[in-house]
Scaffold this active site. Structure first.
Site, PDB file in Angstrom:
ATOM      1  CB  SER A 291      -0.885   0.032   1.249  1.00  0.00           C
ATOM      2  OG  SER A 291      -1.639  -1.139   1.348  1.00  0.00           O
TER       3      SER A 291
HETATM    4  N1  SAH Z   1      -0.402  -4.798   4.062  1.00  0.00           N
HETATM    5  C1  SAH Z   1       0.200  -5.261   2.841  1.00  0.00           C
HETATM    6  C2  SAH Z   1      -0.732  -5.012   1.687  1.00  0.00           C
HETATM    7  C3  SAH Z   1      -0.795  -6.207   0.813  1.00  0.00           C
HETATM    8  S1  SAH Z   1      -2.094  -6.196  -0.366  1.00  0.00           S
HETATM    9  C4  SAH Z   1       1.568  -4.630   2.632  1.00  0.00           C
HETATM   10  O1  SAH Z   1       1.941  -3.697   3.354  1.00  0.00           O
HETATM   11  O2  SAH Z   1       2.309  -5.112   1.752  1.00  0.00           O
HETATM   12  C5  SAH Z   1      -3.325  -7.177   0.433  1.00  0.00           C
HETATM   13  C6  SAH Z   1      -2.960  -8.608   0.691  1.00  0.00           C
HETATM   14  O3  SAH Z   1      -4.134  -9.257   1.191  1.00  0.00           O
HETATM   15  C7  SAH Z   1      -2.520  -9.421  -0.529  1.00  0.00           C
HETATM   16  O4  SAH Z   1      -1.240  -9.934  -0.312  1.00  0.00           O
HETATM   17  C8  SAH Z   1      -3.564 -10.527  -0.638  1.00  0.00           C
HETATM   18  O5  SAH Z   1      -3.038 -11.764  -1.074  1.00  0.00           O
HETATM   19  C9  SAH Z   1      -4.071 -10.611   0.801  1.00  0.00           C
HETATM   20  N2  SAH Z   1      -5.387 -11.221   0.971  1.00  0.00           N
HETATM   21  C10 SAH Z   1      -6.511 -11.068   0.205  1.00  0.00           C
HETATM   22  N3  SAH Z   1      -7.515 -11.812   0.702  1.00  0.00           N
HETATM   23  C11 SAH Z   1      -7.024 -12.450   1.815  1.00  0.00           C
HETATM   24  C12 SAH Z   1      -7.571 -13.366   2.765  1.00  0.00           C
HETATM   25  N4  SAH Z   1      -8.838 -13.816   2.681  1.00  0.00           N
HETATM   26  N5  SAH Z   1      -6.776 -13.816   3.752  1.00  0.00           N
HETATM   27  C13 SAH Z   1      -5.485 -13.401   3.861  1.00  0.00           C
HETATM   28  N6  SAH Z   1      -4.909 -12.549   3.002  1.00  0.00           N
HETATM   29  C14 SAH Z   1      -5.665 -12.068   1.990  1.00  0.00           C
END
Ligand code: SAH
Length: 216
Positions: free
Chosen positions: A68
């Site tokens: 993000s």
């Molecule tokens: N906080 C992260 C943002 C990653 S984007 C950072 O700082 O890098 C959001 C993430 O949520 C992705 O990696 C995606 O695979 C994950 N995601 C989506 N649905 C999910 C679920 N049901 N359980 C766990 N992770 C999930």
């Protein structure tokens, strides 16, 4: 990772990110600003994007997902209003950057990622950045993490609609924060669990990668 990367401090670009992006954009919580000034974001992005690590933009982290933008990480951290004693569940570890920021602001972070390759990457990144008060799990975050519930706060970093179990896995007085809504039209929502019911507040419009079922 290139061999010299962990020895580069990137202190200047990080301070500029705080002073020229986050403060002018309205982030005021001094603990959050300090965490953003401390966590080495460059250790969480791929080598090819090293020069972009402190820009105010989201960046690809592999598997079609993104880290993000710094403003959103700071804003979401600020909206949790953590004091330092809390246990926080994060859904969507990604590369582990938001996890690292949260780990500076609370007692322990429990973070779930559904994509195994990213879970492994986050573990490596967090070790390299020396964040020890973090527990990671590869699995479906829609199920929460019942073994460690209840949590003082839950932060969801993928966009969609809340799972019922999250409110159940919050302490009384606990807070759920997530980008809610249909694809491409999310809005940050904060729900506080009170004896008398749920208090709900809406904040920034935003766009996140989708919250999906199951693990990969
Ligand atoms: N906080 C992260 C943002 C990653 S984007 C950072 O700082 O890098 C959001 C993430 O949520 C992705 O990696 C995606 O695979 C994950 N995601 C989506 N649905 C999910 C679920 N049901 N359980 C766990 N992770 C999930």
């Amino acid at each position: 990772m290139s061999p010299n990367r962990r020895f580069l401090s990137f202190e200047r670009p990080r301070r500029r990110m705080v002073e020229e992006q986050l403060i002018p954009a309205g982030i005021t919580d001094t603990r959050v600003l300090h965490a953003m000034n401390t966590v080495p974001r460059h250790l969480f992005v791929d080598d090819a994007l090293l020069g972009h690590a402190y820009q105010d933009s989201s960046l690809p982290i592999g598997s079609g997902q993104t880290i993000s933008q710094p403003f959103m990480v700071a804003r979401m951290s600020e909206l949790l209003a953590l004091e330092g004693h809390e246990r926080v569940l994060e859904i969507g570890t990604g590369c582990g950057y938001q996890t690292a920021v949260l780990s500076c602001l609370c007692r322990r972070v429990y973070s779930i990622e559904r994509i195994a390759a990213l879970h492994t990457k986050a573990r490596k990144n967090l070790r390299q950045a020396h964040h020890a008060n973090v527990m990671l799990k590869c699995g479906d975050g829609l199920l929460g993490w019942v073994e460690y519930a209840p949590f003082d706060a839950i932060m969801v970093t993928a966009g969609g609609f809340a799972s019922d179990v999250w409110m159940e896995q919050l302490c009384e007085g606990g807070v759920l924060l997530m980008p809610e809504g249909e694809k491409g039209a999310h809005r940050l929502v904060r729900r506080k669990k009170l004896v008398a019911g749920i208090e709900e507040e809406y904040f920034n419009a935003c766009t996140f990668v989708p919250l999906l079922k199951g693990e990969l």
